[in-house]
Design an enzyme around this catalytic site. Sequence first.
Site, PDB file in Angstrom:
ATOM      1  N   ASN A   1       6.545   0.231  -1.739  1.00 30.64           N
ATOM      2  CA  ASN A   1       7.375  -0.847  -1.199  1.00 30.64           C
ATOM      3  C   ASN A   1       8.399  -0.320  -0.198  1.00 30.64           C
ATOM      4  OD1 ASN A   1       8.564   0.291  -3.545  1.00 30.64           O
ATOM      5  ND2 ASN A   1       9.874  -1.487  -3.860  1.00 30.64           N
ATOM      6  N   ILE A   2       8.625  -1.128   0.829  1.00 30.01           N
ATOM      7  CA  ILE A   2       9.572  -0.801   1.897  1.00 30.01           C
ATOM      8  C   ILE A   2      10.519  -1.984   2.022  1.00 30.01           C
ATOM      9  CG2 ILE A   2       9.855  -0.291   4.361  1.00 30.01           C
ATOM     10  CD1 ILE A   2       6.903   0.715   4.322  1.00 30.01           C
ATOM     11  N   GLU A   3      11.782  -1.771   1.693  1.00 30.00           N
ATOM     12  CA  GLU A   3      12.746  -2.881   1.696  1.00 30.00           C
ATOM     13  C   GLU A   3      13.555  -2.926   2.983  1.00 30.00           C
ATOM     14  OE1 GLU A   3      14.927  -2.502  -1.998  1.00 30.00           O
ATOM     15  OE2 GLU A   3      13.198  -3.298  -3.109  1.00 30.00           O
TER      16      GLU A   3
ATOM     17  N   CYS B   1       5.774  -5.308  -0.020  1.00 32.99           N
ATOM     18  CA  CYS B   1       5.356  -4.767  -1.310  1.00 32.99           C
ATOM     19  C   CYS B   1       4.392  -3.602  -1.111  1.00 32.99           C
ATOM     20  CB  CYS B   1       4.648  -5.840  -2.123  1.00 32.99           C
ATOM     21  SG  CYS B   1       5.713  -7.159  -2.703  1.00 32.99           S
TER      22      CYS B   1
ATOM     23  N   GLU C   1       1.548  -3.036  -2.459  1.00 34.35           N
ATOM     24  CA  GLU C   1       0.150  -3.454  -2.313  1.00 34.35           C
ATOM     25  C   GLU C   1      -0.159  -3.823  -0.870  1.00 34.35           C
ATOM     26  OE1 GLU C   1       2.417  -4.444  -4.483  1.00 34.35           O
ATOM     27  OE2 GLU C   1       1.545  -5.398  -6.246  1.00 34.35           O
TER      28      GLU C   1
ATOM     29  N   CYS D   1       2.813  -9.477  -7.137  1.00 30.80           N
ATOM     30  CA  CYS D   1       3.467 -10.766  -6.878  1.00 30.80           C
ATOM     31  C   CYS D   1       2.455 -11.755  -6.300  1.00 30.80           C
ATOM     32  CB  CYS D   1       4.651 -10.580  -5.932  1.00 30.80           C
ATOM     33  SG  CYS D   1       4.181 -10.433  -4.197  1.00 30.80           S
TER      34      CYS D   1
ATOM     35  N   CYS E   1       1.115 -10.983  -2.737  1.00 32.55           N
ATOM     36  CA  CYS E   1       0.121  -9.892  -2.734  1.00 32.55           C
ATOM     37  C   CYS E   1      -1.216 -10.366  -3.297  1.00 32.55           C
ATOM     38  CB  CYS E   1       0.643  -8.694  -3.519  1.00 32.55           C
ATOM     39  SG  CYS E   1       1.983  -7.841  -2.661  1.00 32.55           S
TER      40      CYS E   1
END
Length: 135
Positions: free
Chosen positions: A44-46, A55, A57, A93, A96
């Site tokens: 994940n990259i926020e 996310c 995935e 989620c 995804c």
Amino acid sequence: MKITDKELVKLADDARGRSYCPYSNYSVGAALLTKDGKVYTGANIEVSSHTPTMCAERVAFARAVHEGRRDFVAIAVVGGPRGQDVDFLCPPCGVCRQVMSEFCKGDFKIILTDGKEHRVLTLDEILPYRFGLDV
Ligand code: THU
């Protein structure tokens, strides 16, 4: 050589270490397997404004699809508080799941772990009655 569920989970866990998650402190790794045994990982990259956050995935799917791959058989997903071993499942989620449904059939495998045992589900099980246009 055929990759095992356990090996795919290990690759997802390694990818988890490359998560960028300063806002949630919840790191997730994913390892996406193609029919011929190639693995594409993601984490994940926020982003501070939240909406653009990706996310694990979807990072894995984006990397694979961009390289021309669409023949997926399984994805392992490992997530939990950053810097800690996982002890809960991290189910994908809803967004995804819809992305999976874009590229995968109902028998696509989703491999989760609580750190002790693996749980293997199919896309049919986690996203029944899904929306899709047959193109
Ligand atoms: N996250 C994933 O990477 N995959 C999921 O399926 C669930 C949520 C990430 C998004 C966000 O960076 C963090 O977990 C907390 O929601």
